[in-house]
Scaffold this active site. Structure first.
Site, PDB file in Angstrom:
ATOM      1  N   TYR A  20       5.102 -36.927  -8.711  1.00  0.00           N
ATOM      2  CA  TYR A  20       4.694 -37.556  -7.446  1.00  0.00           C
ATOM      3  C   TYR A  20       4.801 -36.568  -6.296  1.00  0.00           C
ATOM      4  CZ  TYR A  20       4.690 -41.033  -3.664  1.00  0.00           C
ATOM      5  OH  TYR A  20       4.401 -41.753  -2.538  1.00  0.00           O
ATOM      6  N   ALA A  21       5.913 -35.850  -6.231  1.00  0.00           N
ATOM      7  CA  ALA A  21       6.110 -34.895  -5.128  1.00  0.00           C
ATOM      8  C   ALA A  21       5.083 -33.775  -5.189  1.00  0.00           C
ATOM      9  CB  ALA A  21       7.530 -34.322  -5.170  1.00  0.00           C
ATOM     10  N   SER A  35       3.474 -38.070   1.634  1.00  0.00           N
ATOM     11  CA  SER A  35       4.807 -38.635   1.520  1.00  0.00           C
ATOM     12  C   SER A  35       5.831 -37.592   1.937  1.00  0.00           C
ATOM     13  CB  SER A  35       5.100 -39.053   0.079  1.00  0.00           C
ATOM     14  OG  SER A  35       6.493 -39.270  -0.093  1.00  0.00           O
ATOM     15  N   SER A  81       2.083 -33.997  -6.447  1.00  0.00           N
ATOM     16  CA  SER A  81       0.781 -34.540  -6.038  1.00  0.00           C
ATOM     17  C   SER A  81       0.710 -34.676  -4.525  1.00  0.00           C
ATOM     18  CB  SER A  81       0.528 -35.894  -6.716  1.00  0.00           C
ATOM     19  OG  SER A  81       1.338 -36.916  -6.161  1.00  0.00           O
TER      20      SER A  81
END
Lengths: 252, 233
Positions: free
Chosen positions: A150-151, A137, A153
């Site tokens: 999230y970042a 991402s 990961s």
């Protein structure tokens, strides 16, 4: 039909990017296994459209992943292509983020991808090569406020891609990552809810923030995955590809 | 976005190596390809000009427009490579390297862009080098020039994305072309063994990456894709 005779496993294949990727790989001739955490009509629909097979497993459960891959290999043979596309995303200010949920982001996104790669490697080695596309991402590249889990990961996936590019390249198993910008997926409906605006409004806002003036289409990521799986991409290894409409500088 | 469909394309450096492979593949995919090079190229419209000469490049683009139609696609692949220790890079050598790579790309963009912007669509792919990502040795002038192409591409990509023109770069690793001499260290087994893939990149692999960007890379803006056999990760 660049992928005639190839076999592919797409995690998180029931909707969004995974669905588009599965459909595109099948359209290029690949036999596709569609993974998702639980059975659903959505998964059945993708399986039917791809004439593929369902491969249900929670990717954060290593035993379930091993069983799932063994079953897929029994039905389709050793895998040529793995697309690690599944994702879990929750956002909260760092210190307020529930620790269990924080780790869930990492368990699913980072560990889940590790479990998948570990499970498909023996089969790829038997075939003498393979292609692994990891969906990371943009958040993993530039960071994002309130998305530490999230970042982190996704940034972990990027580092893992570079490392496995070096480690597995000599075996002709080519690992690359895609770090998409904002894509038109069901996640945007969640974002809209969080922001208290309509799904149309959140899409309009994101489009306005992008130099290219629109959000990305899942089919655009699927086309890139198809290229990465094709013979022509044979010199790409350990690379991070960023289809993001020019948003690398972050918002604003 | 019609610019992904075959139309008229201009490839600089089309006479040999990576440029020739790109021109050939685009023609196979239905593009009407004009080649611009010091030497004649095996393209539908072979134009001989020096990319460092802005007037000559403009004249070449004008001829493409007259004979094939205005180019909606531009690939800037013209380049030279020569290893030199930094103390042996004289002023002329330094300036010439920048003029060919950065100036060559910019001259072609200046000539082709007005038409693209007037139509509100176009695709530009610059050819940089893996060395601009990872650095090399004894080639500071070349790497500075190729690095400048990356910065140019990134900014032009962001500037023109809102106006319908996609600008991205492909940064090949050591590729099996005449630019790498038969006795070059880049062909030595010792060097190749340091690459994760253990081999040179093929011109076709570079061309296929360019083709992906042209035909389907519609959400890339100012980015660099580097098919490099693992030379720069």
């Amino acid at each position: 039909m660049r992928l005639e005779g190839k076999t592919a496993l797409v995690s998180g294949g029931g909707q969004g990017l995974g669905r588009a990727i599965a459909l595109r790989l099948a359209a290029e001739g690949a036999r596709v296994a569609v993974n998702d955490r639980t059975p659903s009509e959505k998964v059945d629909e993708v399986v039917e459209q791809t004439k593929g097979v369902a491969a249900i497993a929670d990717v954060s459960d290593p035993d379930a992943v091993n069983r799932m891959v063994a079953e897929v290999e029994e039905r389709l043979g050793n895998l040529d292509v793995l697309v690690a596309n599944h994702a879990y995303m929750t956002m909260a200010p760092f210190v307020e983020h529930d620790p269990d949920d924080w780790w869930r982001n990492v368990d699913v996104n980072l560990s889940g991808t590790f479990f998948l790669i570990r499970a498909v490697l023996p089969g790829m080695r038997r075939r003498g090569g393979g292609r692994i596309a990891i969906i990371a991402s943009e958040f993993g590249v530039v960071g994002w406020a309130n998305a530490t889990a999230y970042a982190a990961s996704k940034a972990g996936l990027i580092s893992m891609t570079k490392t496995l590019g070096r480690e597995l390249g000599p075996e002709n198993i080519l690992v690359n990552a895609i770090a998409p910008g904002i894509m038109d997926t069901p996640q945007l409906d969640v974002d809209a809810d969080d922001a208290g605006v309509s799904p149309e409004e959140i899409r309009r806002r994101y489009a306005a923030e992008s130099p290219i003036g629109r959000i990305g289409r899942p089919e655009e990521i699927a086309a890139l995955v198809a290229f990465l799986a094709s013979d022509g991409a044979g010199a790409l290894v350990g690379q991070i590809l960023q289809p993001n409409g020019g948003t690398t500088r972050g918002p604003g | 976005m019609n610019s992904t469909e075959p139309g008229v394309g201009l490839v600089t450096g089309a006479a040999s190596g990576i440029g020739a492979a790109i021109a050939k593949l685009l023609a196979e995919r239905g593009w009407r390809v004009a080649g611009l090079d010091l030497d004649s190229s095996a393209t539908e419209l072979s134009l001989q000009a020096d990319v460092t000469d802005r007037t000559a490049v403009q004249a070449a683009v004008d001829r493409v427009a007259e004979e094939l139609g205005p180019p909606g696609l531009l690939i800037t692949a013209a380049g030279v490579y020569r290893q030199l220790p930094v103390e042996d890079i004289d002023d002329d050598t330094w300036r010439r390297m920048l003029a060919i790579h950065l100036g060559g790309a910019a001259n072609a963009c200046w000539a082709a862009l007005p038409g693209m912007l007037a139509r509100g669509e176009g695709t530009i792919v610059t050819i940089s080098s893996e060395l601009a990502l990872a650095g090399g040795g004894n080639d500071a002038h070349y790497v500075a020039a190729k690095g400048a192409i990356l910065g140019f591409t990134r900014s032009l990509g962001l500037e023109l994305a809102p106006r319908g023109v996609r600008v991205n770069s492909v940064a090949p690793g050591p590729t099996d072309t005449p630019l790498i001499a038969a006795d070059s260290p880049s062909r030595a087994p010792d060097y190749l063994a340091t690459l994760p893939l253990g081999r040179l990149v093929t011109p076709d692999e570079v061309a296929r990456t360019v083709l992906y960007l042209v035909e389907e890379g519609t959400y890339f803006a100012g980015q660099t894709i580097s098919p490099n056999a693992g030379a720069a990760i």
